[in-house]
Design a protein around this motif. Structure first.
Motif, PDB file in Angstrom:
ATOM      1  N   UNK A  35       0.838  -1.210   0.000  1.00 11.21           N
ATOM      2  CA  UNK A  35       0.000   0.000   0.000  1.00 11.21           C
ATOM      3  C   UNK A  35       0.866   1.251   0.000  1.00 11.21           C
ATOM      4  N   UNK A  36       1.896   1.251   0.819  1.00 11.39           N
ATOM      5  CA  UNK A  36       2.777   2.416   0.893  1.00 11.39           C
ATOM      6  C   UNK A  36       3.512   2.645  -0.431  1.00 11.39           C
ATOM      7  N   UNK A  37       3.918   1.560  -1.087  1.00 16.23           N
ATOM      8  CA  UNK A  37       4.603   1.704  -2.373  1.00 16.23           C
ATOM      9  C   UNK A  37       3.656   2.256  -3.443  1.00 16.23           C
ATOM     10  N   UNK A  38       2.413   1.807  -3.433  1.00 21.36           N
ATOM     11  CA  UNK A  38       1.442   2.329  -4.402  1.00 21.36           C
ATOM     12  C   UNK A  38       1.192   3.817  -4.155  1.00 21.36           C
ATOM     13  N   UNK A  39       1.090   4.208  -2.891  1.00 21.09           N
ATOM     14  CA  UNK A  39       0.911   5.623  -2.571  1.00 21.09           C
ATOM     15  C   UNK A  39       2.124   6.431  -3.033  1.00 21.09           C
ATOM     16  N   UNK A  40       3.319   5.864  -2.883  1.00 24.38           N
ATOM     17  CA  UNK A  40       4.521   6.557  -3.357  1.00 24.38           C
ATOM     18  C   UNK A  40       4.499   6.712  -4.868  1.00 24.38           C
TER      19      UNK A  40
ATOM     20  N   UNK B 275       8.172   5.391   0.729  1.00 27.07           N
ATOM     21  CA  UNK B 275       9.058   4.266   0.419  1.00 27.07           C
ATOM     22  C   UNK B 275       9.890   3.864   1.631  1.00 27.07           C
ATOM     23  N   UNK B 276      10.340   4.862   2.376  1.00 32.84           N
ATOM     24  CA  UNK B 276      11.116   4.571   3.578  1.00 32.84           C
ATOM     25  C   UNK B 276      10.253   3.834   4.602  1.00 32.84           C
ATOM     26  N   UNK B 277       8.986   4.272   4.755  1.00 30.40           N
ATOM     27  CA  UNK B 277       8.076   3.597   5.683  1.00 30.40           C
ATOM     28  C   UNK B 277       7.814   2.164   5.231  1.00 30.40           C
TER      29      UNK B 277
ATOM     30  N   UNK C  79       9.682  -0.300  -8.117  1.00 31.62           N
ATOM     31  CA  UNK C  79       8.834   0.878  -7.901  1.00 31.62           C
ATOM     32  C   UNK C  79       9.675   2.115  -7.706  1.00 31.62           C
ATOM     33  N   UNK C  80      10.737   1.981  -6.895  1.00 31.27           N
ATOM     34  CA  UNK C  80      11.625   3.119  -6.648  1.00 31.27           C
ATOM     35  C   UNK C  80      12.281   3.576  -7.942  1.00 31.27           C
TER      36      UNK C  80
END
Length: 360
Positions: free
Chosen positions: A74-79, A321-323, A354-355
């Motif tokens: 989820x966090x990666x998609x938000x990023x 991404x860090x989170x 993703x990054x």
């Protein structure tokens, strides 16, 4: 440099990617079903099995890792959706200083060694070395009857020292030119105002207190000087004056062999300019240059607030991404089987892709 994020202003520059959240949403439903089934099986085993000791089982077991994978996804998609928000940055207070250096014919007088011009340049170098250059900006303009800007407002000390090194042993205003024989502080102050106005047009206004540092041997007080100082005060710009020379004075060298002209330090006029300009009057030679420069800088910085708050918009994708990396790392602590470690490696690869896509 403390920073605060206003999450009420959070938005996404690539909101199309948010539909991908449906995938981890479905996985969350499946994960919840597995958790409930696990709890049901534990209760059934507790009723059917008789143990001599109380059997302790982890609440989630291996499912904790899958929860971490889901949250990291989820966090990666938000990023990937490029989140942005308004941030408030508390910056160290600083000042904008415009140095106005007299280059008129009287600056060739040798009543201070080696002469007034070179002595002023020596002091200017010490002044630049005394500045902290941590946010402070400095500009430089020369003046005689006309003004000649040399350096715009800059945070780069190398730019200022470059021009100081190339000012030479003589003023760039030649003695052979008639305008060189007139000192026009009004013109210097006016050019200082233009430097600030051009900077504001290019980079916008800031809250830095502004000051002029006039280095001169003086000129007769006039109404034009008063008007220039009024314009500076209207912009809340203080004028600090540094006198160079002596009251005994000396003869201005004349390349045309005309009758000698005696020039003295006009201390009274310079002090009046500093008073009307809301600054202070100083004099080269009364104390060491570094002490004098420190006193001027302290006088300027006294008006600077302790901190300044600036608002801007900042991309937050790297925070997400860090989170995600932290969550995934925490979830890996519960792994024990090779297959799960393989899933972890796959998740790390997805995060890397993703990054790479976000940075590109």
């Amino acid at each position: 440099m403390p920073l605060w994020i206003d999450f009420s202003t959070l938005s996404f520059r690539e909101p199309l990617y948010l539909w991908l959240l449906c995938a981890p949403g479905v996985l969350l439903v499946v994960w919840t079903w597995h958790v409930l089934r696990r709890r049901r099986d534990e209760r059934r085993l507790g009723r059917e099995r008789v143990m001599p000791v109380v059997e302790r089982r982890p609440v989630l077991g291996d499912l904790a890792f899958w929860a971490a994978v889901g949250l990291a996804t989820i966090l990666c998609i938000l990023a990937l959706a490029r989140p942005v928000a308004r941030v408030s940055v508390i910056r160290r207070a600083s000042a904008d200083i415009v140095v106005l250096l007299d280059g008129s014919a009287s600056m060739h007088v040798t009543d201070v060694a080696p002469d007034r011009w070179r002595r002023s340049v020596q002091f200017l170098r010490v002044f630049g070395e005394t500045l902290s250059w941590k946010g402070d900006r400095v500009a430089l303009a020369l003046f005689a009857f006309h003004a000649a800007p040399q350096v715009r407002l800059t945070k780069d000390p190398n730019a200022l020292f470059f021009f100081i090194d190339h000012l030479g042993n003589e003023s760039p205003f030649p003695l052979e030119d008639d305008p060189t024989w007139n000192t026009n502080i009004e013109q210097g102050v006016s050019w200082g105002l233009k430097l600030i106005e051009v900077d504001e047009r290019l980079f916008g206004r800031n809250k830095n207190p502004k000051a002029f540092v006039v280095i001169s041997d003086g000129q007769a007080w006039s109404g034009t000087v008063a008007r220039a100082l009024d314009a500076a005060r209207a912009r809340d710009i203080r004028v600090f004056v540094v006198g160079v020379g002596t009251t005994a004075g000396g003869v201005i060298p004349d390349p045309f062999g005309r009758p000698p002209l005696h020039a003295v330090l006009d201390r009274q006029s310079l002090a009046e300019i500093a008073r009307i300009g809301g600054g202070q009057y100083f004099e080269i030679g009364r104390e060491p240059d570094r002490v004098l420069a420190s006193r001027i800088i302290t006088g300027i910085r006294r008006r600077i607030p302790v901190t300044q708050e600036e608002e801007s918009t900042e991309e937050l994708y790297w925070r997400f991404l860090f989170a995600a990396a932290i969550v995934l790392g925490g979830g890996s602590l519960v792994l024990s089987r090779r297959v799960e470690l393989a899933w972890l490696a796959a998740a790390a690869l997805v995060a890397f892709l993703v990054i790479a896509n976000t940075v590109r």
